[in-house]
Write a protein that holds these residues in place. Structure first.
Motif, PDB file in Angstrom:
ATOM      1  N   LEU A  82      -5.929 -44.172  58.666  1.00  0.00           N
ATOM      2  CA  LEU A  82      -4.659 -43.681  59.197  1.00  0.00           C
ATOM      3  C   LEU A  82      -4.900 -43.063  60.566  1.00  0.00           C
ATOM      4  O   LEU A  82      -5.927 -42.422  60.792  1.00  0.00           O
ATOM      5  CB  LEU A  82      -4.064 -42.621  58.268  1.00  0.00           C
ATOM      6  CG  LEU A  82      -3.694 -43.058  56.852  1.00  0.00           C
ATOM      7  CD1 LEU A  82      -3.081 -41.887  56.095  1.00  0.00           C
ATOM      8  CD2 LEU A  82      -2.750 -44.231  56.864  1.00  0.00           C
ATOM      9  N   GLU A  83      -3.939 -43.257  61.471  1.00  0.00           N
ATOM     10  CA  GLU A  83      -4.007 -42.686  62.814  1.00  0.00           C
ATOM     11  C   GLU A  83      -2.709 -41.939  63.114  1.00  0.00           C
ATOM     12  O   GLU A  83      -1.916 -42.357  63.956  1.00  0.00           O
ATOM     13  CB  GLU A  83      -4.230 -43.783  63.857  1.00  0.00           C
ATOM     14  CG  GLU A  83      -5.547 -44.495  63.723  1.00  0.00           C
ATOM     15  CD  GLU A  83      -5.758 -45.559  64.799  1.00  0.00           C
ATOM     16  OE1 GLU A  83      -4.804 -45.895  65.543  1.00  0.00           O
ATOM     17  OE2 GLU A  83      -6.891 -46.039  64.895  1.00  0.00           O
ATOM     18  N   PRO A  84      -2.471 -40.814  62.422  1.00  0.00           N
ATOM     19  CA  PRO A  84      -1.202 -40.096  62.601  1.00  0.00           C
ATOM     20  C   PRO A  84      -1.002 -39.566  64.012  1.00  0.00           C
ATOM     21  O   PRO A  84       0.136 -39.305  64.409  1.00  0.00           O
ATOM     22  CB  PRO A  84      -1.286 -38.971  61.574  1.00  0.00           C
ATOM     23  CG  PRO A  84      -2.744 -38.802  61.300  1.00  0.00           C
ATOM     24  CD  PRO A  84      -3.355 -40.158  61.464  1.00  0.00           C
ATOM     25  N   GLU A  85      -2.063 -39.419  64.793  1.00  0.00           N
ATOM     26  CA  GLU A  85      -1.945 -38.919  66.163  1.00  0.00           C
ATOM     27  C   GLU A  85      -1.778 -40.047  67.180  1.00  0.00           C
ATOM     28  O   GLU A  85      -1.741 -39.804  68.383  1.00  0.00           O
ATOM     29  CB  GLU A  85      -3.191 -38.087  66.513  1.00  0.00           C
ATOM     30  CG  GLU A  85      -3.460 -36.930  65.569  1.00  0.00           C
ATOM     31  CD  GLU A  85      -2.291 -35.945  65.479  1.00  0.00           C
ATOM     32  OE1 GLU A  85      -1.670 -35.650  66.521  1.00  0.00           O
ATOM     33  OE2 GLU A  85      -1.997 -35.486  64.369  1.00  0.00           O
ATOM     34  N   ASN A  86      -1.688 -41.301  66.734  1.00  0.00           N
ATOM     35  CA  ASN A  86      -1.547 -42.438  67.637  1.00  0.00           C
ATOM     36  C   ASN A  86      -0.229 -42.285  68.407  1.00  0.00           C
ATOM     37  O   ASN A  86       0.833 -42.180  67.800  1.00  0.00           O
ATOM     38  CB  ASN A  86      -1.560 -43.744  66.839  1.00  0.00           C
ATOM     39  CG  ASN A  86      -1.554 -44.974  67.703  1.00  0.00           C
ATOM     40  OD1 ASN A  86      -0.716 -45.131  68.579  1.00  0.00           O
ATOM     41  ND2 ASN A  86      -2.500 -45.851  67.439  1.00  0.00           N
ATOM     42  N   PRO A  87      -0.272 -42.259  69.752  1.00  0.00           N
ATOM     43  CA  PRO A  87       0.948 -42.033  70.535  1.00  0.00           C
ATOM     44  C   PRO A  87       1.963 -43.171  70.438  1.00  0.00           C
ATOM     45  O   PRO A  87       3.150 -42.958  70.697  1.00  0.00           O
ATOM     46  CB  PRO A  87       0.439 -41.886  71.974  1.00  0.00           C
ATOM     47  CG  PRO A  87      -0.900 -42.525  71.982  1.00  0.00           C
ATOM     48  CD  PRO A  87      -1.456 -42.398  70.589  1.00  0.00           C
ATOM     49  N   SER A  88       1.532 -44.360  70.048  1.00  0.00           N
ATOM     50  CA  SER A  88       2.450 -45.500  69.953  1.00  0.00           C
ATOM     51  C   SER A  88       3.151 -45.590  68.612  1.00  0.00           C
ATOM     52  O   SER A  88       4.250 -46.130  68.519  1.00  0.00           O
ATOM     53  CB  SER A  88       1.696 -46.812  70.194  1.00  0.00           C
ATOM     54  OG  SER A  88       1.142 -46.820  71.470  1.00  0.00           O
ATOM     55  N   ASP A  89       2.502 -45.071  67.555  1.00  0.00           N
ATOM     56  CA  ASP A  89       3.056 -45.220  66.205  1.00  0.00           C
ATOM     57  C   ASP A  89       2.355 -44.238  65.273  1.00  0.00           C
ATOM     58  O   ASP A  89       1.155 -44.367  65.012  1.00  0.00           O
ATOM     59  CB  ASP A  89       2.847 -46.655  65.715  1.00  0.00           C
ATOM     60  CG  ASP A  89       3.428 -46.922  64.336  1.00  0.00           C
ATOM     61  OD1 ASP A  89       4.026 -46.009  63.732  1.00  0.00           O
ATOM     62  OD2 ASP A  89       3.268 -48.059  63.853  1.00  0.00           O
ATOM     63  N   SER A  90       3.079 -43.265  64.762  1.00  0.00           N
ATOM     64  CA  SER A  90       2.468 -42.257  63.876  1.00  0.00           C
ATOM     65  C   SER A  90       2.034 -42.849  62.536  1.00  0.00           C
ATOM     66  O   SER A  90       1.289 -42.217  61.803  1.00  0.00           O
ATOM     67  CB  SER A  90       3.424 -41.091  63.649  1.00  0.00           C
ATOM     68  OG  SER A  90       4.599 -41.541  63.000  1.00  0.00           O
ATOM     69  N   ASN A  91       2.505 -44.057  62.226  1.00  0.00           N
ATOM     70  CA  ASN A  91       2.070 -44.748  61.002  1.00  0.00           C
ATOM     71  C   ASN A  91       0.912 -45.711  61.262  1.00  0.00           C
ATOM     72  O   ASN A  91       0.524 -46.453  60.360  1.00  0.00           O
ATOM     73  CB  ASN A  91       3.221 -45.550  60.395  1.00  0.00           C
ATOM     74  CG  ASN A  91       4.268 -44.665  59.777  1.00  0.00           C
ATOM     75  OD1 ASN A  91       3.956 -43.661  59.155  1.00  0.00           O
ATOM     76  ND2 ASN A  91       5.516 -45.020  59.965  1.00  0.00           N
ATOM     77  N   ALA A  92       0.380 -45.730  62.468  1.00  0.00           N
ATOM     78  CA  ALA A  92      -0.665 -46.692  62.825  1.00  0.00           C
ATOM     79  C   ALA A  92      -1.863 -46.591  61.872  1.00  0.00           C
ATOM     80  O   ALA A  92      -2.223 -45.517  61.397  1.00  0.00           O
ATOM     81  CB  ALA A  92      -1.136 -46.467  64.257  1.00  0.00           C
ATOM     82  N   VAL A  93      -2.446 -47.760  61.596  1.00  0.00           N
ATOM     83  CA  VAL A  93      -3.652 -47.842  60.768  1.00  0.00           C
ATOM     84  C   VAL A  93      -4.683 -48.644  61.551  1.00  0.00           C
ATOM     85  O   VAL A  93      -4.484 -49.833  61.834  1.00  0.00           O
ATOM     86  CB  VAL A  93      -3.369 -48.520  59.406  1.00  0.00           C
ATOM     87  CG1 VAL A  93      -4.652 -48.662  58.598  1.00  0.00           C
ATOM     88  CG2 VAL A  93      -2.330 -47.722  58.624  1.00  0.00           C
ATOM     89  N   ALA A 110       1.318 -51.346  58.303  1.00  0.00           N
ATOM     90  CA  ALA A 110       0.841 -49.976  58.505  1.00  0.00           C
ATOM     91  C   ALA A 110       1.825 -48.968  57.913  1.00  0.00           C
ATOM     92  O   ALA A 110       1.413 -47.977  57.296  1.00  0.00           O
ATOM     93  CB  ALA A 110       0.625 -49.706  59.983  1.00  0.00           C
ATOM     94  N   ALA A 111       3.113 -49.213  58.071  1.00  0.00           N
ATOM     95  CA  ALA A 111       4.115 -48.289  57.521  1.00  0.00           C
ATOM     96  C   ALA A 111       4.007 -48.226  55.999  1.00  0.00           C
ATOM     97  O   ALA A 111       4.053 -47.148  55.402  1.00  0.00           O
ATOM     98  CB  ALA A 111       5.511 -48.717  57.947  1.00  0.00           C
ATOM     99  N   THR A 112       3.842 -49.373  55.359  1.00  0.00           N
ATOM    100  CA  THR A 112       3.694 -49.411  53.900  1.00  0.00           C
ATOM    101  C   THR A 112       2.414 -48.716  53.473  1.00  0.00           C
ATOM    102  O   THR A 112       2.423 -47.852  52.588  1.00  0.00           O
ATOM    103  CB  THR A 112       3.670 -50.876  53.400  1.00  0.00           C
ATOM    104  OG1 THR A 112       4.879 -51.507  53.781  1.00  0.00           O
ATOM    105  CG2 THR A 112       3.508 -50.940  51.892  1.00  0.00           C
TER     106      THR A 112
END
Length: 161
Positions: A82-93, A110-112
């Motif tokens: 999980l990459e909750p700090e990703n500036p493009s998408d808080s759901n990024a994996v 990634a959202a799922t």
């Protein structure tokens, strides 16, 4: 479109089955570290494409040991983080292989994955992966790509292994 919906549904089922509460906690986990998701089982098809590999070609070249005339089909293990700090998408994996980032899950997957993982207090999982491409024939050079093997037929049907 139907394949994307089926893949998303199957991934959700697979992640749910792998993350559902167990009767006893794993003795390998300490209270200080977040739970690591179990290895997501596979069916051997490597049907889930990773996105963004073009930004991580140097990492893929290092993992595969360089380009070859015929290219690569390297079976390996990937870690999904999980990459909750990703500036493009808080759901990024992010997808990692051998300690190197090689891409991401699609936004939809990634959202799922993120929703199920967060509900279960987890931050990562492992799965089988296949690195393909990476040829150099003098007159043509192929990019590397990564495909993941995230679930098996029984999990798609809702039956645990």
């Amino acid at each position: 479109m139907e394949l994307v919906l089926l893949t998303t549904l199957a991934l959700g089922i697979a992640v749910f089955l792998m993350l559902r509460p167990r009767s006893s906690p794993s003795p390998a986990l300490s209270a200080a570290e977040p739970p690591h998701l179990v290895h997501l089982s596979e069916d051997g098809d490597h049907e889930t494409d990773v996105v963004g590999e073009s930004h991580y070609q140097d990492a893929l070249i290092a993992i595969c040991g360089g380009r070859t005339r015929e290219g690569h089909e390297l079976e390996c293990q990937a870690t999904l983080r999980l990459e909750p700090e990703n500036p493009s998408d808080s759901n990024a994996v992010g997808v990692w292989i051998e300690g190197r980032k090689v891409g991401h899950l699609t936004r939809q997957l990634a959202a799922t994955f993120s929703a199920v993982a967060r509900r279960n207090g987890a931050s990562e999982a492992t799965c089988a992966a296949l690195i393909v491409g990476g040829w150099d024939r003098g007159d043509s050079v192929g990019y590397f790509g990564v495909r993941l093997d995230l679930f098996n037929e029984e999990e798609m049907d809702g039956e645990p292994e």
